[in-house]
Write a protein that holds these residues in place. Structure first.
Motif, PDB file in Angstrom:
ATOM      1  N   LEU A   1       0.674  -3.459   4.547  1.00 33.38           N
ATOM      2  CA  LEU A   1      -0.294  -2.371   4.623  1.00 33.38           C
ATOM      3  C   LEU A   1       0.149  -1.327   5.636  1.00 33.38           C
ATOM      4  O   LEU A   1       0.348  -1.632   6.818  1.00 33.38           O
ATOM      5  CB  LEU A   1      -1.658  -2.935   5.035  1.00 33.38           C
ATOM      6  CG  LEU A   1      -2.818  -1.955   5.193  1.00 33.38           C
ATOM      7  CD1 LEU A   1      -3.194  -1.336   3.851  1.00 33.38           C
ATOM      8  CD2 LEU A   1      -4.027  -2.652   5.818  1.00 33.38           C
TER       9      LEU A   1
ATOM     10  N   GLU B   1      -9.072   6.311  -0.364  1.00 35.90           N
ATOM     11  CA  GLU B   1      -7.936   5.442  -0.079  1.00 35.90           C
ATOM     12  C   GLU B   1      -8.360   4.259   0.780  1.00 35.90           C
ATOM     13  O   GLU B   1      -7.849   3.150   0.628  1.00 35.90           O
ATOM     14  CB  GLU B   1      -6.810   6.213   0.605  1.00 35.90           C
ATOM     15  CG  GLU B   1      -5.533   5.405   0.747  1.00 35.90           C
ATOM     16  CD  GLU B   1      -4.326   6.259   1.109  1.00 35.90           C
ATOM     17  OE1 GLU B   1      -3.224   5.691   1.208  1.00 35.90           O
ATOM     18  OE2 GLU B   1      -4.470   7.482   1.290  1.00 35.90           O
TER      19      GLU B   1
ATOM     20  N   THR C   1      -9.705   1.635  -1.527  1.00 40.26           N
ATOM     21  CA  THR C   1      -8.619   0.979  -2.252  1.00 40.26           C
ATOM     22  C   THR C   1      -7.855   0.031  -1.342  1.00 40.26           C
ATOM     23  O   THR C   1      -7.485  -1.082  -1.745  1.00 40.26           O
ATOM     24  CB  THR C   1      -7.671   2.026  -2.857  1.00 40.26           C
ATOM     25  OG1 THR C   1      -8.425   2.910  -3.693  1.00 40.26           O
ATOM     26  CG2 THR C   1      -6.576   1.369  -3.677  1.00 40.26           C
ATOM     27  N   ASN C   2      -7.631   0.432  -0.102  1.00 39.57           N
ATOM     28  CA  ASN C   2      -6.931  -0.450   0.831  1.00 39.57           C
ATOM     29  C   ASN C   2      -7.758  -1.690   1.163  1.00 39.57           C
ATOM     30  O   ASN C   2      -7.201  -2.775   1.377  1.00 39.57           O
ATOM     31  CB  ASN C   2      -6.563   0.312   2.097  1.00 39.57           C
ATOM     32  CG  ASN C   2      -5.366   1.223   1.896  1.00 39.57           C
ATOM     33  OD1 ASN C   2      -4.613   1.069   0.943  1.00 39.57           O
ATOM     34  ND2 ASN C   2      -5.191   2.181   2.780  1.00 39.57           N
ATOM     35  N   ARG C   3      -9.064  -1.554   1.206  1.00 40.71           N
ATOM     36  CA  ARG C   3      -9.904  -2.747   1.417  1.00 40.71           C
ATOM     37  C   ARG C   3      -9.753  -3.721   0.253  1.00 40.71           C
ATOM     38  O   ARG C   3      -9.749  -4.949   0.445  1.00 40.71           O
ATOM     39  CB  ARG C   3     -11.370  -2.331   1.599  1.00 40.71           C
ATOM     40  CG  ARG C   3     -11.670  -1.794   3.002  1.00 40.71           C
ATOM     41  CD  ARG C   3     -13.167  -1.678   3.256  1.00 40.71           C
ATOM     42  NE  ARG C   3     -13.762  -0.584   2.514  1.00 40.71           N
ATOM     43  CZ  ARG C   3     -13.837   0.667   2.953  1.00 40.71           C
ATOM     44  NH1 ARG C   3     -13.323   0.983   4.134  1.00 40.71           N
ATOM     45  NH2 ARG C   3     -14.408   1.610   2.226  1.00 40.71           N
TER      46      ARG C   3
ATOM     47  N   THR D   1      -7.804   5.275   8.019  1.00 38.20           N
ATOM     48  CA  THR D   1      -7.152   6.247   7.144  1.00 38.20           C
ATOM     49  C   THR D   1      -8.001   7.519   7.151  1.00 38.20           C
ATOM     50  O   THR D   1      -9.220   7.446   7.371  1.00 38.20           O
ATOM     51  CB  THR D   1      -7.038   5.700   5.703  1.00 38.20           C
ATOM     52  OG1 THR D   1      -6.543   6.741   4.843  1.00 38.20           O
ATOM     53  CG2 THR D   1      -8.373   5.239   5.163  1.00 38.20           C
TER      54      THR D   1
ATOM     55  N   SER E   1       0.852  -1.187   0.000  1.00 37.61           N
ATOM     56  CA  SER E   1       0.000   0.000   0.000  1.00 37.61           C
ATOM     57  C   SER E   1       0.887   1.234   0.000  1.00 37.61           C
ATOM     58  O   SER E   1       2.119   1.148   0.115  1.00 37.61           O
ATOM     59  CB  SER E   1      -0.910  -0.005   1.233  1.00 37.61           C
ATOM     60  OG  SER E   1      -0.173   0.341   2.397  1.00 37.61           O
TER      61      SER E   1
ATOM     62  N   LEU F   1      -7.020  -4.034  -1.506  1.00 43.12           N
ATOM     63  CA  LEU F   1      -5.710  -4.643  -1.285  1.00 43.12           C
ATOM     64  C   LEU F   1      -5.799  -5.793  -0.288  1.00 43.12           C
ATOM     65  O   LEU F   1      -5.237  -6.872  -0.495  1.00 43.12           O
ATOM     66  CB  LEU F   1      -4.713  -3.587  -0.789  1.00 43.12           C
ATOM     67  CG  LEU F   1      -4.105  -2.654  -1.832  1.00 43.12           C
ATOM     68  CD1 LEU F   1      -3.463  -1.447  -1.168  1.00 43.12           C
ATOM     69  CD2 LEU F   1      -3.072  -3.395  -2.677  1.00 43.12           C
TER      70      LEU F   1
ATOM     71  N   VAL G   1      -0.810   2.189   7.709  1.00 43.50           N
ATOM     72  CA  VAL G   1      -2.059   2.721   8.252  1.00 43.50           C
ATOM     73  C   VAL G   1      -1.823   4.102   8.852  1.00 43.50           C
ATOM     74  O   VAL G   1      -0.717   4.443   9.259  1.00 43.50           O
ATOM     75  CB  VAL G   1      -2.653   1.778   9.336  1.00 43.50           C
ATOM     76  CG1 VAL G   1      -2.925   0.404   8.759  1.00 43.50           C
ATOM     77  CG2 VAL G   1      -1.746   1.674  10.559  1.00 43.50           C
TER      78      VAL G   1
ATOM     79  N   THR H   1       5.638   1.669   4.205  1.00 46.17           N
ATOM     80  CA  THR H   1       5.684   0.693   3.113  1.00 46.17           C
ATOM     81  C   THR H   1       6.762   1.060   2.097  1.00 46.17           C
ATOM     82  O   THR H   1       7.307   0.176   1.436  1.00 46.17           O
ATOM     83  CB  THR H   1       4.316   0.577   2.425  1.00 46.17           C
ATOM     84  OG1 THR H   1       3.826   1.888   2.113  1.00 46.17           O
ATOM     85  CG2 THR H   1       3.324  -0.148   3.311  1.00 46.17           C
TER      86      THR H   1
END
Length: 260
Positions: free
Chosen positions: A173, A191, A194-196, A186, A100, A198, A175, A105
């Protein structure tokens, strides 16, 4: 310039950008690094800023605040690098890895340069650029596409659509905050979506977050703690945080941080 005037300018800079680095404040104020650090400590003691390695950040009272990538990149550098080393140790040659966006990251991306044969999927522009510039012939980099955020993430329907058809061995990930009730959060709604996506495409989810993220709550929840297979943080995490995260995640790993 009086101490009160310096501290007011520091506070203005932090509020305007979500944070400020000591090096930037030295140039802004024309004083020594020691003076800046002393002023930051005074503001932190008054509850006006959060003191972090490398500078200061705005207090997380406003859940929609989103500091930019450059501001966050100088914060908790030693901790992020220690976390990244542990994260890279989980990856085997030939694995597929999702990253992410975020500065922690990005540190993981740097650590992964030593692992051969990887396929890396990311929505992070800085991480994709770093991996591409390494010119590794045994490495494949997939950039999701999408709309750019202040944290240099590519988000939105294009990114989500790309991720829905992918399946990776690991997700690392980053955060904005982690909390026993709100989970992983977040400040950016898009975002978060989108992270979900991922999280959904990963066989194993590893959260990489320094201890300052504990009990910070952003605007949008993107995963619960029990969806995390491994959570990697540093020894600054308080005992209550260690107990909660050990109980609620698959495994809590405390990265050893080198002392000066």
């Amino acid at each position: 310039m009086l101490a009160r005037q310096r501290q007011e300018r520091i506070l203005e800079a932090v509020r305007a950008h979500g944070g400020a680095r000591v090096s930037e404040l030295v140039g802004l104020l024309g004083v020594s690094e020691m003076t800046v650090r002393r002023d930051i400590a005074t503001l932190a003691d008054r509850g006006l800023v959060a003191r972090v390695h490398g500078g200061a950040t705005a207090l997380d009272g406003r859940s929609a605040d989103e500091p930019g990538f450059q501001v966050k990149s100088a914060m908790a550098l030693v901790e992020k690098r220690a976390i990244a080393r542990v994260a890279a140790g989980l990856v085997q040659p030939g694995d597929s890895v999702a990253l992410s966006a975020g500065t922690t990251t990005f540190a993981v991306a740097e650590a992964l340069l030593g692992v051969p044969g990887l396929t890396v999927v990311t929505n992070s522009l800085p991480a994709a650029r770093l991996l591409h510039d390494s010119s590794r012939e045994d490495q494949t980099v997939v950039l999701t596409g999408g709309v750019r955020t202040p944290s240099d993430a590519l988000v939105g329907p294009v990114a989500v659509s790309a991720l829905r058809v992918l399946h990776v061995d690991w997700l690392f990930l980053g955060v904005h905050g982690m909390d026993e009730e709100a989970g992983l959060t977040t400040p950016n709604l898009v975002e978060g979506e989108t992270n979900r996506a991922l999280v959904a495409c990963a066989r194993q989810v590893a959260v990489v977050a320094d201890s300052s993220k504990w009990r910070v709550v952003g605007l949008c929840s993107m995963a619960s703690l029990d969806e995390v297979d491994v959570l990697i943080t540093d020894s600054g995490l308080p005992d209550v945080g260690q107990r909660e995260l050990s109980a609620r995640t698959g495994r809590l790993v405390i990265a050893p941080v080198p002392t000066a």
